[in-house]
Design a protein around this motif. Structure first.
Motif: not given
Length: 321
Positions: A216-220, A235-240, A267-272, A277-282
């Protein structure tokens, strides 16, 4: 009649608006952190008056947050980063924001000096001023709406000092919303904000543990100055890029499988769910909809994987409803 075909702009003084063909304005003053429903009520009254008096609606705000200086340099967590506040204000019909730098020198200005230096432009006509009834200004908060009313009358401006906005008898304020979020009361925060609390942050390099070992990869997320809800799974949403994705959000110190992580930074981690796709730095938005469970320690990694799968399925079902 003032030119209505103008782009939204941010400036550092009222007179600077003249460069953008502003001539007559109505202005609301405040920090507007969160742009909550009380702020939106004031903005609605401001824009309505601007239509009546043929002026353009403008907001005057302060950066950094005044409590950074006048609160003994205490760290204050924000409901909105400044650039997102500008976007929301523009979407509500505000045509310009005057952002005053809140420095140590600025904090020492008397109330009279503030009015004379910042509220008496030479090139722009201020037709109306909107503030909350209890707004204070000047060193030590010596200025109040009674003083502002005298100033406005002297200079032929209309003053609108609005009563505190309340829900169920409780004052709607940025401080009360921060307190609710910090206590995990997302329902109260959402009621006062007018929508679920959203955290803005940049995606940074993480431990890569969740993706490699759990599937389950996460965005940190680096939250910057944003306020963070209590530890737990949400429970939430990621808006990209304007697109909403379901997200299982974890806030904690990664102790799920290693107790020696207890001194690690939060740590704040989100499994989207559904994003590749690549999100680092976004910069992305995390919208907190509801609390799922507390953080737990698992002595078996397979048990942790099972629990995350249950959390993800819960998010999918809740958001599908």
């Amino acid at each position: 009649m003032t030119n209505k075909n103008l782009e939204f702009v941010e400036v550092s003084s009222i007179d600077e608006l003249y460069k953008y063909n502003f001539k007559e304005i109505s202005i609301g003053i405040g920090v507007f952190d969160g742009v909550h429903i009380g702020h939106r009520h004031l903005i609605g009254e401001l824009t309505s008056e601007a239509r009546r008096n043929a002026s353009l609606p403008v907001i005057m705000t302060f950066y950094p947050h005044p409590r950074m200086l006048i609160g003994n340099n205490q760290k204050i967590s924000l409901l909105l980063p400044h650039h997102q506040k500008l976007k929301i204000l523009a979407g509500l019909g505000i045509r310009a924001v005057v952002t005053l730098a809140f420095t140590e020198d600025f904090a020492l200005l008397s109330a009279r000096d503030f009015l004379e230096k910042y509220m008496l432009p030479q090139l722009i006509c201020v037709k109306a001023i909107f503030v909350g009834k209890n707004w204070r200004f000047g060193a030590g908060g010596e200025g109040n709406t009674a003083m502002l009313a005298n100033f406005a009358k002297l200079h032929k401006m209309k003053l609108f000092a609005l009563e505190e906005y309340k829900i169920d008898g409780e004052k709607v304020s940025s401080s009360n919303i921060r307190r609710a979020i910090a206590n995990g009361d997302l329902a109260t925060a959402a009621k006062m904000l007018g929508s679920c609390y959203t955290l803005w942050g940049k995606v940074k390099k993480g431990l890569a543990f969740a993706g490699k070992h759990l599937g389950f990869p996460t965005a940190n997320i680096d939250p910057g100055e944003s306020i963070i809800p209590p530890e737990g799974v949400y429970c939430g949403q990621a808006i990209i890029n304007g697109i909403e994705y379901p997200a299982a959000i974890s806030i904690g110190t990664a102790q799920s499988v290693r107790r020696d992580n207890k001194n690690r930074d939060l740590l704040i981690e989100a499994h989207i769910i559904g994003f590749n796709g690549e999100l680092y730095g976004s910069e992305i938005e995390l919208r907190f909809i509801s609390y799922i469970r507390e953080q737990r320690y698992f002595n078996d990694i397979s048990k942790l994987k099972e629990q995350i799968a249950v959390d993800v399925e819960y998010v999918k079902k809740k958001l599908n409803k």
